[in-house]
Design a protein around this motif. Sequence first.
Motif, PDB file in Angstrom:
ATOM      1  N   GLY A   1      42.050  30.841  37.931  1.00 24.09           N
ATOM      2  CA  GLY A   1      42.324  29.991  39.083  1.00 24.09           C
ATOM      3  C   GLY A   1      41.030  29.337  39.508  1.00 24.09           C
ATOM      4  O   GLY A   1      40.270  28.825  38.688  1.00 24.09           O
TER       5      GLY A   1
ATOM      6  N   GLU B   1      47.127  35.712  39.453  1.00 29.26           N
ATOM      7  CA  GLU B   1      45.798  35.527  38.881  1.00 29.26           C
ATOM      8  C   GLU B   1      45.077  36.865  38.741  1.00 29.26           C
ATOM      9  O   GLU B   1      44.347  37.089  37.767  1.00 29.26           O
ATOM     10  CB  GLU B   1      44.982  34.580  39.758  1.00 29.26           C
ATOM     11  CG  GLU B   1      45.474  33.137  39.702  1.00 29.26           C
ATOM     12  CD  GLU B   1      44.908  32.274  40.819  1.00 29.26           C
ATOM     13  OE1 GLU B   1      45.112  31.051  40.760  1.00 29.26           O
ATOM     14  OE2 GLU B   1      44.283  32.828  41.766  1.00 29.26           O
ATOM     15  N   ARG B   2      45.307  37.744  39.713  1.00 29.13           N
ATOM     16  CA  ARG B   2      44.679  39.075  39.646  1.00 29.13           C
ATOM     17  C   ARG B   2      45.113  39.818  38.388  1.00 29.13           C
ATOM     18  O   ARG B   2      44.302  40.528  37.759  1.00 29.13           O
ATOM     19  CB  ARG B   2      45.042  39.861  40.919  1.00 29.13           C
ATOM     20  CG  ARG B   2      44.605  41.323  40.937  1.00 29.13           C
ATOM     21  CD  ARG B   2      43.106  41.472  40.911  1.00 29.13           C
ATOM     22  NE  ARG B   2      42.721  42.875  40.881  1.00 29.13           N
ATOM     23  CZ  ARG B   2      42.736  43.641  39.804  1.00 29.13           C
ATOM     24  NH1 ARG B   2      43.107  43.131  38.628  1.00 29.13           N
ATOM     25  NH2 ARG B   2      42.350  44.908  39.867  1.00 29.13           N
TER      26      ARG B   2
ATOM     27  N   SER C   1      45.085  35.021  43.489  1.00 30.79           N
ATOM     28  CA  SER C   1      46.473  35.285  43.874  1.00 30.79           C
ATOM     29  C   SER C   1      46.940  36.531  43.122  1.00 30.79           C
ATOM     30  O   SER C   1      46.286  36.968  42.162  1.00 30.79           O
ATOM     31  CB  SER C   1      47.354  34.095  43.501  1.00 30.79           C
ATOM     32  OG  SER C   1      47.492  34.026  42.082  1.00 30.79           O
ATOM     33  N   PRO C   2      48.067  37.129  43.507  1.00 29.83           N
ATOM     34  CA  PRO C   2      48.552  38.304  42.762  1.00 29.83           C
ATOM     35  C   PRO C   2      48.719  38.038  41.265  1.00 29.83           C
ATOM     36  O   PRO C   2      48.360  38.895  40.440  1.00 29.83           O
ATOM     37  CB  PRO C   2      49.895  38.607  43.440  1.00 29.83           C
ATOM     38  CG  PRO C   2      49.714  38.126  44.847  1.00 29.83           C
ATOM     39  CD  PRO C   2      48.870  36.885  44.733  1.00 29.83           C
TER      40      PRO C   2
ATOM     41  N   THR D   1      38.622  38.158  45.958  1.00 30.29           N
ATOM     42  CA  THR D   1      39.527  37.838  47.075  1.00 30.29           C
ATOM     43  C   THR D   1      40.155  36.458  46.904  1.00 30.29           C
ATOM     44  O   THR D   1      41.152  36.152  47.562  1.00 30.29           O
ATOM     45  CB  THR D   1      38.776  37.882  48.414  1.00 30.29           C
ATOM     46  OG1 THR D   1      37.697  36.946  48.385  1.00 30.29           O
ATOM     47  CG2 THR D   1      38.225  39.272  48.683  1.00 30.29           C
ATOM     48  N   TYR D   2      39.589  35.613  46.045  1.00 29.35           N
ATOM     49  CA  TYR D   2      40.169  34.290  45.802  1.00 29.35           C
ATOM     50  C   TYR D   2      41.446  34.360  44.963  1.00 29.35           C
ATOM     51  O   TYR D   2      42.195  33.391  44.892  1.00 29.35           O
ATOM     52  CB  TYR D   2      39.180  33.384  45.052  1.00 29.35           C
ATOM     53  CG  TYR D   2      37.868  33.090  45.737  1.00 29.35           C
ATOM     54  CD1 TYR D   2      37.698  33.227  47.104  1.00 29.35           C
ATOM     55  CD2 TYR D   2      36.778  32.633  44.995  1.00 29.35           C
ATOM     56  CE1 TYR D   2      36.498  32.939  47.716  1.00 29.35           C
ATOM     57  CE2 TYR D   2      35.570  32.329  45.592  1.00 29.35           C
ATOM     58  CZ  TYR D   2      35.424  32.484  46.952  1.00 29.35           C
ATOM     59  OH  TYR D   2      34.231  32.190  47.552  1.00 29.35           O
TER      60      TYR D   2
END
Length: 281
Positions: A269, A195-196, A192-193, A189-190
């Motif tokens: 991240g 980073e995902r 960002s799109p 959940t940490y």
Amino acid sequence: MRLLTNIKEMKAWSERVRREGARIGFVPTMGYFHEGHLALMRRAKELADKVVVSIFVNPIQFGPGEDFKTYPRDLERDARMAEEVGVDVLFFPTAEEMYPPSFQTFVEVTELSKPLCGAKRPGHFRGVATVVLKLFNIVSPHLAVFGLKDYQQYLVIKQMVRDLNLEVEIVGHPIVREEDGLAMSSRNTYLSPAERQSARCLYQALCLAQKRIKEGVQEVAVLKEELERFILAHPFTKIDYVEFCDPETLAPVARVEQETLLALAVFVGRARLIDNTILKP
């Protein structure tokens, strides 16, 4: 489903259920459930008559500067998800009751706690072993289910159970992944799109290692350099470790000549993500 927040109430429930002859399955968690957690609960339900799930963000397994305060929490959401799976008791103790001011006893599994996450997070597994032993004493389960994403934790808990002659069966559950291979984690959940997208490189690196081994590459130094280069080619990544180990002792290996644990820890991240696989030559 019952929500219990008091140690005395939890012990009384378990004593009653045991007297009635039921088997208790236990899933210890830090909460903020995802499908990986639910899979552990379902497995416990298959193996036992009653299922207890604990939610406790354990302060003594976090080091300075780690994410104890920001770790995601949502009890109402978690309770709803656990009830839908068929959990019998959700145990939600307070830190004040788990660790009163006079608390001074810790459990340490010395050798298995040294490498990998133990080397990078000093004191982490002392905190894990201590809280799990406390939870075992409170819940009195016949079996407990642990996810193999935290492979080192699984080995540490198994060793503790063996060494201390605990009457708890430890059951490992395979890693549950997103469709693109990313291991499910509350810490996802940490991300960002963007980073995902980069986070997929952990699973891709595991697959690359298995492919290279099938092609005949066995030297760990060669494999490690290739994997690190692959991971760092993705934005937002910083490697904590890439290690090849004996899957029972976690001792490092120089060549992949038999089944070998490949364990990764990578910051994407601010999220520190871990993953692993057992490589087969």
